[in-house]
Design a protein around this motif. Structure first.
Motif, PDB file in Angstrom:
ATOM      1  N   THR A 214       0.832  -1.202   0.000  1.00 22.68           N
ATOM      2  CA  THR A 214       0.000   0.000   0.000  1.00 22.68           C
ATOM      3  C   THR A 214       0.867   1.253   0.000  1.00 22.68           C
ATOM      4  N   THR A 215       1.919   1.252   0.783  1.00 23.96           N
ATOM      5  CA  THR A 215       2.839   2.397   0.816  1.00 23.96           C
ATOM      6  C   THR A 215       3.542   2.557  -0.528  1.00 23.96           C
ATOM      7  N   ALA A 216       3.989   1.451  -1.106  1.00 25.47           N
ATOM      8  CA  ALA A 216       4.656   1.508  -2.408  1.00 25.47           C
ATOM      9  C   ALA A 216       3.694   2.013  -3.485  1.00 25.47           C
ATOM     10  N   LEU A 217       2.434   1.587  -3.411  1.00 27.23           N
ATOM     11  CA  LEU A 217       1.440   2.036  -4.380  1.00 27.23           C
ATOM     12  C   LEU A 217       1.234   3.541  -4.280  1.00 27.23           C
ATOM     13  N   ALA A 218       1.109   4.064  -3.077  1.00 24.87           N
ATOM     14  CA  ALA A 218       0.928   5.502  -2.886  1.00 24.87           C
ATOM     15  C   ALA A 218       2.142   6.276  -3.401  1.00 24.87           C
ATOM     16  N   ASP A 219       3.330   5.792  -3.066  1.00 20.92           N
ATOM     17  CA  ASP A 219       4.555   6.472  -3.504  1.00 20.92           C
ATOM     18  C   ASP A 219       4.720   6.420  -5.025  1.00 20.92           C
ATOM     19  N   LEU A 220       4.491   5.256  -5.604  1.00 17.81           N
ATOM     20  CA  LEU A 220       4.632   5.097  -7.049  1.00 17.81           C
ATOM     21  C   LEU A 220       3.597   5.936  -7.792  1.00 17.81           C
TER      22      LEU A 220
ATOM     23  N   SER B 198      -4.329   5.206 -12.516  1.00 19.56           N
ATOM     24  CA  SER B 198      -5.527   4.637 -11.905  1.00 19.56           C
ATOM     25  C   SER B 198      -5.090   3.484 -11.025  1.00 19.56           C
ATOM     26  N   THR B 199      -5.703   3.356  -9.871  1.00 15.31           N
ATOM     27  CA  THR B 199      -5.372   2.243  -8.980  1.00 15.31           C
ATOM     28  C   THR B 199      -6.655   1.505  -8.624  1.00 15.31           C
ATOM     29  N   VAL B 200      -6.502   0.259  -8.218  1.00 17.25           N
ATOM     30  CA  VAL B 200      -7.638  -0.537  -7.759  1.00 17.25           C
ATOM     31  C   VAL B 200      -7.307  -1.076  -6.379  1.00 17.25           C
ATOM     32  N   PRO B 201      -8.324  -1.287  -5.557  1.00  8.60           N
ATOM     33  CA  PRO B 201      -8.066  -1.792  -4.211  1.00  8.60           C
ATOM     34  C   PRO B 201      -7.618  -3.245  -4.245  1.00  8.60           C
ATOM     35  N   GLU B 202      -6.972  -3.654  -3.185  1.00  8.67           N
ATOM     36  CA  GLU B 202      -6.527  -5.041  -3.045  1.00  8.67           C
ATOM     37  C   GLU B 202      -7.766  -5.910  -2.828  1.00  8.67           C
ATOM     38  N   ALA B 203      -7.923  -6.940  -3.641  1.00  9.60           N
ATOM     39  CA  ALA B 203      -9.171  -7.701  -3.723  1.00  9.60           C
ATOM     40  C   ALA B 203      -9.544  -8.411  -2.417  1.00  9.60           C
ATOM     41  N   PHE B 204      -8.609  -9.102  -1.774  1.00 11.57           N
ATOM     42  CA  PHE B 204      -8.950  -9.849  -0.569  1.00 11.57           C
ATOM     43  C   PHE B 204      -9.385  -8.908   0.548  1.00 11.57           C
TER      44      PHE B 204
END
Length: 107
Positions: free
Chosen positions: A50-56, A68-74
């Protein structure tokens, strides 16, 4: 008799104004000449995805790219009704994995 007129193009006019509230996913699709890149982050719990996604995302947006991002499915399933008690039943591991896969494909 004159030849029939050419069929109307089904491609959306890239110069036409699009109302985002009423636009379909296909009308918001990138123009064929634009490249679409997909990045998938994987890892165990608390691995920093999640941190890497926000930073990237911030890094790429800062450089002018649309992101565009999507939430983690599980996590999405667990936060919307799938409880730990539902994971204990017979063959539930397969049922849950199938639900996660179906959700990932839909996102």
């Amino acid at each position: 008799s004159p030849p029939p007129p050419p069929p109307a193009s089904s491609d959306p006019d890239p110069d036409a104004d699009v109302d985002p509230a009423s636009a379909s996913a296909s009308s918001l699709a990138p123009v064929a000449s634009e490249k679409v890149h997909r990045v998938v982050l994987t890892g165990g719990p608390c691995g920093g995805k999640t941190t890497a996604l926000a930073d990237l995302s911030a890094f790429l947006r800062h450089r002018g790219l649309d992101v565009s991002t999507v939430p983690e499915a599980f996590t999405l399933l667990m936060s919307h009704g799938l409880g730990p008690h539902m994971l204990a039943g017979e063959n539930m591991d397969r049922v849950v994995q199938r639900a996660v896969l179906d959700l990932q494909c839909a996102l």
